[in-house]
Design a protein around this motif. Sequence first.
Motif, PDB file in Angstrom:
ATOM      1  N   GLY A   1      13.807 -69.655  55.534  1.00 13.15           N
ATOM      2  CA  GLY A   1      13.195 -68.468  54.940  1.00 13.15           C
ATOM      3  C   GLY A   1      13.614 -68.174  53.522  1.00 13.15           C
ATOM      4  O   GLY A   1      13.402 -67.063  53.019  1.00 13.15           O
TER       5      GLY A   1
ATOM      6  N   VAL B   1      10.812 -66.994  50.939  1.00 17.05           N
ATOM      7  CA  VAL B   1      10.383 -65.593  51.038  1.00 17.05           C
ATOM      8  C   VAL B   1      11.315 -64.699  50.239  1.00 17.05           C
ATOM      9  O   VAL B   1      10.872 -63.866  49.434  1.00 17.05           O
TER      10      VAL B   1
ATOM     11  N   SER C   1      13.394 -73.495  45.459  1.00 22.00           N
ATOM     12  CA  SER C   1      12.312 -72.497  45.401  1.00 22.00           C
ATOM     13  C   SER C   1      12.111 -71.991  43.978  1.00 22.00           C
ATOM     14  O   SER C   1      10.967 -71.833  43.514  1.00 22.00           O
TER      15      SER C   1
ATOM     16  N   ALA D   1       8.244 -73.588  50.105  1.00 20.47           N
ATOM     17  CA  ALA D   1       9.059 -73.383  51.303  1.00 20.47           C
ATOM     18  C   ALA D   1       9.337 -74.703  52.003  1.00 20.47           C
ATOM     19  O   ALA D   1      10.464 -74.968  52.436  1.00 20.47           O
TER      20      ALA D   1
ATOM     21  N   GLU E   1       8.163 -74.109  58.472  1.00 19.86           N
ATOM     22  CA  GLU E   1       8.704 -73.289  57.388  1.00 19.86           C
ATOM     23  C   GLU E   1       7.614 -72.915  56.394  1.00 19.86           C
ATOM     24  O   GLU E   1       7.535 -71.772  55.925  1.00 19.86           O
TER      25      GLU E   1
ATOM     26  N   SER F   1       6.543 -68.987  55.973  1.00 22.42           N
ATOM     27  CA  SER F   1       6.833 -68.392  54.670  1.00 22.42           C
ATOM     28  C   SER F   1       5.547 -68.066  53.918  1.00 22.42           C
ATOM     29  O   SER F   1       5.439 -67.012  53.280  1.00 22.42           O
TER      30      SER F   1
END
Length: 221
Positions: free
Chosen positions: A72, A75, A122, A149, A190, A194
């Motif tokens: 996560g 996010v 990310s 993600a 994932e 996400s």
Amino acid sequence: MNLPDGLLAGAWTTAAWLLFIPLFLRVVWRSPWRRLADPSRLNAWLGTIVVLVLLWSLNAGIKPGLSLHLIGAAVLALAFGPGLAFIGLCAALLGVTLNGDAGWASFAANALLMGGVSVGVSRGVLRFSERFLPRQLFVYLFANGFFGAALSILAVGIAASGLLVAAGVYSIDYVRSEYLPYVGLLAFSEAWLSGMVITLFVVYRPQWVATFEDSRYLLGK
């Protein structure tokens, strides 16, 4: 992921702490804490951390150190920026460690892998998309929420495997055949989770997404 105590030799554990402590202090010092002055954003940040503790506790293990669970990080990184995302992931790791699903001595190594690597990837995907891809809502959601993600969890799996191989815990052939293929499958989950969460945030609570700007992705489109 979720390295237990005793898996890595003392030198590796010490090196992880020597890297983690200054990095964590620097991130705490430079993070935009004013962003959490809004009670709704603060509640969203804390709520996301609680959800991540639950997600990280639901893991499947092949062997010690070779566990599989959603992270996560994308996010948190998209919604609150890399600094607060890293701190939030460390807080989630604290909850998981208190629950006994990770080792205290290995906390720094786990934080660097699941927090540092995932947030770094990310952030890199976001900067790449902002510089080279069209400024459109779909591009933002797909490139960062979905692809970013997936890439972040793949990077964590590869980094964790590389660490365990370098430390002599497992052979490269073993992790390549018995672990990494499952990380690739987990990347799809994932990505979808996400991506859906970020899409809902952008649609219903865009003020929670620090990296999303109406003027960049919506106006004039």
